[in-house]
Design a protein around this motif. Structure first.
Motif, PDB file in Angstrom:
ATOM      1  N   ARG A   3     -37.595  62.208 -13.103  1.00  0.00           N
ATOM      2  CA  ARG A   3     -36.746  62.050 -14.280  1.00  0.00           C
ATOM      3  C   ARG A   3     -35.338  61.652 -13.851  1.00  0.00           C
ATOM      4  O   ARG A   3     -34.869  62.039 -12.780  1.00  0.00           O
ATOM      5  CB  ARG A   3     -36.698  63.356 -15.081  1.00  0.00           C
ATOM      6  N   GLU A  93     -29.942  71.510 -28.144  1.00  0.00           N
ATOM      7  CA  GLU A  93     -31.017  72.045 -27.307  1.00  0.00           C
ATOM      8  C   GLU A  93     -30.994  73.564 -27.416  1.00  0.00           C
ATOM      9  O   GLU A  93     -29.960  74.183 -27.152  1.00  0.00           O
ATOM     10  CB  GLU A  93     -30.824  71.634 -25.841  1.00  0.00           C
ATOM     11  N   ARG A 133     -40.714  75.275 -34.657  1.00  0.00           N
ATOM     12  CA  ARG A 133     -41.584  74.113 -34.852  1.00  0.00           C
ATOM     13  C   ARG A 133     -42.011  73.986 -36.320  1.00  0.00           C
ATOM     14  O   ARG A 133     -42.132  72.878 -36.856  1.00  0.00           O
ATOM     15  CB  ARG A 133     -42.819  74.233 -33.952  1.00  0.00           C
ATOM     16  N   HIS A 141     -38.031  67.259 -33.792  1.00  0.00           N
ATOM     17  CA  HIS A 141     -38.382  68.084 -32.633  1.00  0.00           C
ATOM     18  C   HIS A 141     -37.116  68.549 -31.946  1.00  0.00           C
ATOM     19  O   HIS A 141     -36.396  67.753 -31.345  1.00  0.00           O
ATOM     20  CB  HIS A 141     -39.254  67.296 -31.643  1.00  0.00           C
ATOM     21  N   PRO A 143     -35.457  70.231 -28.942  1.00  0.00           N
ATOM     22  CA  PRO A 143     -35.829  70.595 -27.574  1.00  0.00           C
ATOM     23  C   PRO A 143     -35.585  72.081 -27.305  1.00  0.00           C
ATOM     24  O   PRO A 143     -34.567  72.636 -27.723  1.00  0.00           O
ATOM     25  CB  PRO A 143     -34.912  69.722 -26.711  1.00  0.00           C
ATOM     26  N   ALA A 161     -42.051  74.979 -23.806  1.00  0.00           N
ATOM     27  CA  ALA A 161     -40.709  74.481 -23.512  1.00  0.00           C
ATOM     28  C   ALA A 161     -40.699  72.995 -23.193  1.00  0.00           C
ATOM     29  O   ALA A 161     -41.696  72.424 -22.732  1.00  0.00           O
ATOM     30  CB  ALA A 161     -40.100  75.263 -22.355  1.00  0.00           C
ATOM     31  N   ASP A 162     -39.553  72.377 -23.429  1.00  0.00           N
ATOM     32  CA  ASP A 162     -39.292  70.993 -23.026  1.00  0.00           C
ATOM     33  C   ASP A 162     -38.467  70.948 -21.746  1.00  0.00           C
ATOM     34  O   ASP A 162     -38.539  69.985 -20.977  1.00  0.00           O
ATOM     35  CB  ASP A 162     -38.520  70.260 -24.132  1.00  0.00           C
ATOM     36  N   ILE A 163     -37.648  71.976 -21.551  1.00  0.00           N
ATOM     37  CA  ILE A 163     -36.749  72.090 -20.401  1.00  0.00           C
ATOM     38  C   ILE A 163     -36.950  73.488 -19.827  1.00  0.00           C
ATOM     39  O   ILE A 163     -37.019  74.461 -20.584  1.00  0.00           O
ATOM     40  CB  ILE A 163     -35.280  71.915 -20.821  1.00  0.00           C
ATOM     41  N   VAL A 189     -42.372  68.910 -17.622  1.00  0.00           N
ATOM     42  CA  VAL A 189     -41.147  69.268 -18.325  1.00  0.00           C
ATOM     43  C   VAL A 189     -39.955  68.859 -17.475  1.00  0.00           C
ATOM     44  O   VAL A 189     -40.085  68.569 -16.282  1.00  0.00           O
ATOM     45  CB  VAL A 189     -41.080  70.784 -18.628  1.00  0.00           C
ATOM     46  N   GLU A 190     -38.782  68.868 -18.089  1.00  0.00           N
ATOM     47  CA  GLU A 190     -37.543  68.611 -17.357  1.00  0.00           C
ATOM     48  C   GLU A 190     -37.132  69.905 -16.666  1.00  0.00           C
ATOM     49  O   GLU A 190     -36.994  70.946 -17.316  1.00  0.00           O
ATOM     50  CB  GLU A 190     -36.465  68.153 -18.342  1.00  0.00           C
TER      51      GLU A 190
END
Length: 268
Positions: A3, A93, A133, A141, A143, A161-163, A189-190
């Protein structure tokens, strides 16, 4: 997948408000991605109005770093996060975790219920994300960033999770590398790395003021970076190459000094 780099700043309110707003504008001008605020009730203003203020005067992304879940009901955190996400037009976020060391005393001082056991705190986070959600619906969405360490928390983060950031102390490089590699095998994920110590300086509200910086250096801990920007650039690149961390978070006192780091690496 590798990323691109991005950088965030934890910027508590340690001055008068106009000076803090000016700092937020400088952070934006330097090219940082995100301004983050801590969740320390009564020692700071509440996260939502702080972040709404920053979003109104800059084009930064904003986030909580991180909501301590025992402080508020799951639905309330979800509603606040969804509202911030809408009002910032997708620039919010939601960072969330089960609570920092000493939170039991904080809750007692504020006459709140005692901290629930770890499994209940994880269940509360799961419910927070589920409610978020639901509020977001199919066309939005928000994050979610989760601060985790143990296997059960990692499992929830891989699912929801996204991060993801790991709650680290004196964990040595090899241990963090295994942790990150194992997690990346579970979820795409990040990976974020909060770095509360630059040189021998501890960032406010990112680590305890009495943090033993010498011990962190001796352990080759990942919670430390050199204070020389050129050396920091090399080390940040190494940490992405070896472990997959691409989102780096510093304390606000180093935002100006590390501007060359941001300029050199953002988006690469």
């Amino acid at each position: 997948m590798t990323r691109p780099f991005r950088f965030g700043v934890v910027a508590p309110l340690m001055t008068d408000v106009p000076t803090w707003r000016d700092r937020a504008r400088r952070i934006a001008d330097h090219g940082y991605s995100t301004l983050l605020v801590p969740d320390f009730p009564l020692t700071q203003p509440a996260p939502a109005p702080m972040l709404a203020t920053v979003a109104a005067v800059t084009d930064l992304r904003v986030g909580a770093w991180v909501y301590a879940s025992p402080f508020r009901p799951a639905w309330l955190t979800a509603w606040e996060a969804h509202s911030l996400s809408l009002l910032t037009e997708g620039r919010f976020e939601m960072g969330i975790g089960t609570g920092r060391p000493g939170i039991e005393d904080e809750l007692r001082d504020k006459r709140m219920p005692a901290v629930p056991p770890p499994h209940q705190r994880l269940a509360d986070i799961r419910e927070t994300v589920r409610s978020l959600r639901e509020l977001d619906g199919p066309d939005h969405h928000t994050p979610v960033a989760m601060a985790v360490l143990g296997p059960k928390a990692q499992a929830l983060a891989a699912e929801a999770a996204d991060i993801v950031t790991f709650v680290l102390g004196e964990h040595p490089r090899a241990e963090v590398a295994r942790l990150a590699t194992d997690f990346r095998a579970k979820a795409d994920v990040e990976l974020a790395l909060a770095v509360p110590v630059i040189g021998d300086t501890v960032a406010p509200h990112m680590a305890r003021p009495d943090t033993d910086t010498a011990a962190l250096h001796a352990a080759d801990a990942m919670t430390v970076l050199p204070d020389d920007p050129a050396a920091a650039i090399d080390e940040i690149q190494r940490r992405r190459d070896e472990m997959g961390f691409s989102y780096f978070i510093f304390g606000a006192d180093f935002a100006d000094r590390f501007a060359p780091v941001v300029e050199a690496l953002t988006g690469r």
